[in-house]
Design a protein around this motif. Structure first.
Motif, PDB file in Angstrom:
ATOM      1  N   LYS A 108       5.459   5.275   7.350  1.00 56.71           N
ATOM      2  CA  LYS A 108       4.160   5.824   7.764  1.00 56.71           C
ATOM      3  C   LYS A 108       4.296   6.794   8.938  1.00 56.71           C
ATOM      4  N   GLU A 142       2.710   1.912  -3.222  1.00 57.80           N
ATOM      5  CA  GLU A 142       1.854   2.524  -4.239  1.00 57.80           C
ATOM      6  C   GLU A 142       1.720   4.030  -4.006  1.00 57.80           C
ATOM      7  N   LYS A 143       1.557   4.414  -2.719  1.00 57.84           N
ATOM      8  CA  LYS A 143       1.403   5.834  -2.385  1.00 57.84           C
ATOM      9  C   LYS A 143       2.655   6.616  -2.760  1.00 57.84           C
ATOM     10  N   SER A 145      -2.071  15.492   5.619  1.00 56.94           N
ATOM     11  CA  SER A 145      -2.157  14.176   6.252  1.00 56.94           C
ATOM     12  C   SER A 145      -1.110  13.931   7.336  1.00 56.94           C
ATOM     13  N   GLU A 204       2.939   7.044  -6.411  1.00 56.27           N
ATOM     14  CA  GLU A 204       2.009   8.062  -6.890  1.00 56.27           C
ATOM     15  C   GLU A 204       2.601   9.466  -6.733  1.00 56.27           C
ATOM     16  N   ASN A 239       0.809  -1.215   0.000  1.00 60.90           N
ATOM     17  CA  ASN A 239       0.000   0.000   0.000  1.00 60.90           C
ATOM     18  C   ASN A 239       0.845   1.269   0.000  1.00 60.90           C
ATOM     19  N   GLN A 240       1.820   1.283   0.914  1.00 59.46           N
ATOM     20  CA  GLN A 240       2.695   2.449   1.058  1.00 59.46           C
ATOM     21  C   GLN A 240       3.513   2.661  -0.205  1.00 59.46           C
TER      22      GLN A 240
END
Ligand SMILES: Nc1ncnc2c1ncn2[C@@H]1O[C@H](COP(=O)(O)OP(=O)(O)OP(=O)(O)O)[C@@H](O)[C@H]1O
Ligand SMILES: [Mg+2]
Length: 233
Positions: free
Chosen positions: A152, A115-116, A183, A119, A112-113
């Motif tokens: 994170k 991919e972030k 965020s 991006e 997940n991370q």
């Protein structure tokens, strides 16, 4: 998030910082000052790399002054150091994964991370299999930021992220910081005050180990001392 009160510290017998009161909330904060002012020293104290002589450093109400660096990292603080600390002989992707490897709450969320981060920095995705050491200076800086994000963090600290980069890359780096600030909390030290003011909410000016000024980005932009000493008119 981060609250520093009455901090005093230094190296050997040389005192570098004195009477530092400093806070980062849910916001993006700049720390400005000339070479040798003590910006990196302040960050080193937050990261547990040097021990405070006096005063307190708290992270969300928990005193961390004197804690080990890995403990502070696990509490959600990530540093992009002034000197790049990548593994040049490892791939881009492996460098990124190492950012999460020792942080329990990040380790389970690597895909997940990843991919972030891809991006935010599409070039890292394109070059994911390339050795980190073969990338340009700007790309390596993006990788260093990406690696810090892999853990994170709740608080991301960047020590002079624009240093040595060409203007177009500097702008790109600050755009990314701007997009992150909703965020996570950000603390960024810079000599490029003009560019950073576009990406921060508030800032401090550190000179000779003391905070001499604290204001909103808007306030700093028009402050006579900042204009004269840092915006080079
Ligand atoms: N490891 C160290 N041992 C001894 N003195 C140090 C060490 N690191 C920094 N100093 C000294 O502490 C003072 C503050 O240095 P520091 O690196 O914190 O400044 P800085 O604001 O980050 O500067 P720069 O913009 O050049 O990165 C300087 O006088 C420096 O020479
Ligand atoms: Mg420094």
């Amino acid at each position: 998030m981060l609250k520093i009160q009455g901090l005093e510290c230094g190296y050997g017998r040389m005192k570098v910082l004195e009477g530092i009161n400093f806070e980062v909330g849910a916001e993006s904060v700049g720390l400005f000052g000339p070479n040798g002012a003590g910006k990196t020293t302040l960050i080193s104290a937050v990261m547990g790399m040097i021990k405070p002589w006096k005063g307190s450093i708290e992270l969300e109400g928990v005193r961390i002054g004197g804690a080990e660096t890995f403990t502070i990292a696990r509490m959600g603080v990530a540093l992009v150091p002034q000197e790049r600390e990548l593994f040049p002989g490892m791939s881009v992707e492996d460098n990124l994964m190492l950012g999460a490897a020792y942080i329990p709450h990040a380790k389970d969320d690597i895909p997940n991370q990843l991919e972030k981060v891809f991006e935010l920095f599409p070039i890292l995705k394109e070059r994911r299999t390339q050795y980190a050491g073969t990338m340009s200076g700007g790309q390596q800086r993006m990788l260093a930021i990406g690696r810090a994000l892999m853990s994170k963090p709740r608080l991301l600290i960047l020590d002079e992220p624009s240093l040595g980069l060409q203007p177009s890359i500097v702008a790109e780096v600050f755009e990314v910081l701007k997009s992150l600030k909703s965020s996570i909390s950000i603390l960024v030290t810079e000599q490029n005050v003009r560019e950073s003011l576009k990406a921060i909410d508030r800032g401090y000016v550190l000179e000779n180990g003391r905070i001499v000024l604290e204001d909103s980005a808007e306030g700093l932009k028009t402050n006579p001392h900042v204009v004269k000493s840092y915006l080079g008119l």
